[in-house]
Scaffold this active site. Structure first.
Site, PDB file in Angstrom:
ATOM      1  CE1 TYR A 197      -3.964   2.171   0.681  1.00 14.20           C
ATOM      2  CE2 TYR A 197      -2.595   3.187   2.364  1.00 14.20           C
ATOM      3  CZ  TYR A 197      -3.733   3.187   1.588  1.00 14.20           C
ATOM      4  OH  TYR A 197      -4.640   4.224   1.704  1.00 14.20           O
TER       5      TYR A 197
ATOM      6  CG  ASN B 225     -12.330  -3.469  13.430  1.00 18.41           C
ATOM      7  OD1 ASN B 225     -13.040  -3.738  12.459  1.00 18.41           O
ATOM      8  ND2 ASN B 225     -11.137  -4.016  13.609  1.00 18.41           N
TER       9      ASN B 225
ATOM     10  CB  VAL C 207     -13.485   4.677  13.190  1.00 20.73           C
ATOM     11  CG1 VAL C 207     -14.848   5.264  13.523  1.00 20.73           C
ATOM     12  CG2 VAL C 207     -12.383   5.672  13.553  1.00 20.73           C
TER      13      VAL C 207
ATOM     14  CD  GLN D 203       4.422  10.688  17.937  1.00 16.98           C
ATOM     15  OE1 GLN D 203       5.428  10.829  17.262  1.00 16.98           O
ATOM     16  NE2 GLN D 203       4.074  11.540  18.876  1.00 16.98           N
TER      17      GLN D 203
ATOM     18  CE  LYS E 165      -3.579   4.806  -2.026  1.00 17.98           C
ATOM     19  NZ  LYS E 165      -4.668   5.459  -2.759  1.00 17.98           N
TER      20      LYS E 165
ATOM     21  NE  ARG F  56      -2.778   4.963  12.613  1.00 17.92           N
ATOM     22  CZ  ARG F  56      -1.724   4.398  13.212  1.00 17.92           C
ATOM     23  NH1 ARG F  56      -1.101   5.019  14.185  1.00 17.92           N
ATOM     24  NH2 ARG F  56      -1.299   3.214  12.813  1.00 17.92           N
TER      25      ARG F  56
ATOM     26  N   GLY G 133      -2.161   0.316  22.866  1.00 18.73           N
ATOM     27  CA  GLY G 133      -3.176   1.344  22.603  1.00 18.73           C
ATOM     28  C   GLY G 133      -2.682   2.762  22.788  1.00 18.73           C
ATOM     29  CB  THR G 134       0.448   4.348  23.963  1.00 18.92           C
ATOM     30  OG1 THR G 134       1.429   3.467  23.385  1.00 18.92           O
ATOM     31  CG2 THR G 134       0.156   3.933  25.386  1.00 18.92           C
TER      32      THR G 134
END
Ligand code: NAD
Ligand code: UDP
Length: 317
Positions: free
Chosen positions: A147, A192, A190, A278, A151, A213, A209-210
């Site tokens: 991907y 999910n 989002v 990040q 791109k 986005r 989970g830190t």
């Protein structure tokens, strides 16, 4: 009144493409929507089929397309890591051959051509927030490379067609976008989280989970596309389009649970490889060149998206 144009939208039956087709028709343009339905669905544009200005064509952009158009929005490409990693060779082909075919079409028709590029060109960024001048930090042989590098190569082709053939190009680097018409099995964070929260299942946070986005509501994103396409020919991009509001995945999960009034909890899963730590757009250029910035705050956009998924999953009663 903007004069009517014949506008091609590739990937038009996908999530963002379906919103773009609607907006273009509202503006009075004729829209040719092209899609191979890999991740998109006819249902996303079903409400447009009765509009005489709308035409839907099943076509794979890796093959040449001969039509007459004034403007091209090239969105065709699976965007969710789950789907673009499912057939990585086809993903690269879609970006690279798709770009070559759309640029060739634009050259023959003298059409203006827009590329839906991505914040993934920055990879796992070492500069934060990311300005357009940053060249990125991409693993060229990792599982996201089909991907990211596809791109990046598409951007190269756009700029070479611009320099070599004088094509009018518009390259947008899109940051995470969400909203209605996402597929319940899309696999992005989002959709999910909302689907899991509405079903009362645990929300799957990858890693600790830190990682962050920045999420842009789809209406804001489409407005950015239209402004970039309408901008002066000297504005080629790349231009970052995204919402600078930055959140960790745990913060997102907690917001979704709260807004869905869900009994769900958070469960932790392994972090996929090469997952960027990040991400946040520097949108100075978009503000200056397009007078654009997002207007929909995360909570409001999530509420609208939750309402869509409730209806989609038949949970309204
Ligand atoms: P999506 O998967 O919902 O839409 C992509 C559409 O392209 C689908 O309708 C799919 O069927 C179609 N498609 C895929 N391969 C094709 C091919 N070979 N020929 C014709 N059609 C093909 O994804 P989306 O979120 O709507 O993304 C639209 C574009 O924006 C993509 O190019 C994506 O890379 C880019 N983008 C999106 C985001 C985001 O957060 N949504 C972020 C960065 C970039
Ligand atoms: N993610 C998560 N749970 C999920 C899906 C994704 O924690 O069920 C994380 C993923 O690891 C990434 C972030 O959410 O850190 C955004 O993932 P997404 O697939 O939406 O897009 P990306 O920005 O990684 O292309």
């Amino acid at each position: 009144m903007i004069p009517e144009k014949r506008v091609l939208v590739t990937g038009g039956a996908g999530f963002i493409g379906s919103h773009l087709c609607s907006r273009l028709l509202d503006q009075g343009h004729e829209v040719l929507c092209v899609d191979n339905y890999f991740t998109g669905r006819r249902q996303n544009v079903a409400h447009l089929l009765s509009n005489p200005g709308f035409e839907l064509l099943r076509h794979d952009v890796t093959f040449p397309l001969y039509v007459e158009v004034d403007e091209i929005y090239n969105l065709a490409c699976p965007a969710s890591p789950v789907h673009y990693q499912n057939d990585p060779v086809q993903t690269t082909k879609t970006s690279v051959h798709g770009a070559i075919n759309m640029l060739g079409l634009a050259k023959r028709c003298r059409a203006k051509v827009f590329q839906a590029s991505t914040s993934e060109v920055y990879g796992d960024p070492s500069i934060h927030p990311q300005p357009e001048e940053y060249w990125g930090n991409v693993n060229p042989i990792g599982i996201r490379a089909c991907y990211d590098e596809g791109k990046r190569c598409a951007e190269t082709l756009f700029f070479d067609y611009h320099r070599q053939h004088g094509l009018r190009i518009k390259v947008a680097r899109i940051f995470n976008t969400y909203g209605p018409n996402m597929h319940p099995n899309d696999g992005r964070v989002v959709s999910n989280f909302i689907v899991q929260a509405l079903r009362g299942e645990d929300l799957t946070v990858y890693g600790d989970g830190t990682q962050t986005r920045a999420f842009c509501y789809v209406d804001d994103m489409v407005e950015g596309f239209l402004r970039l396409m309408a901008s002066d020919d000297t504005v080629t991009g790349p231009v970052n389009l995204g919402n600078p509001g930055e959140f960790t995945m745990v913060e997102l999960a907690e917001a979704v649970i709260r807004l869905c009034k869900s009994p769900s909890r958070i469960t932790y899963r392994p972090l996929p490889s090469d997952d960027p730590k990040q991400r946040q757009p520097d949108i100075t250029k978009a503000k200056e060149l397009l007078d654009w910035q997002p207007t929909v705050p995360l909570e409001e956009g999530l509420a609208r998206t939750i309402a869509y998924f409730k209806q989609r999953l038949g949970l309204n009663s």
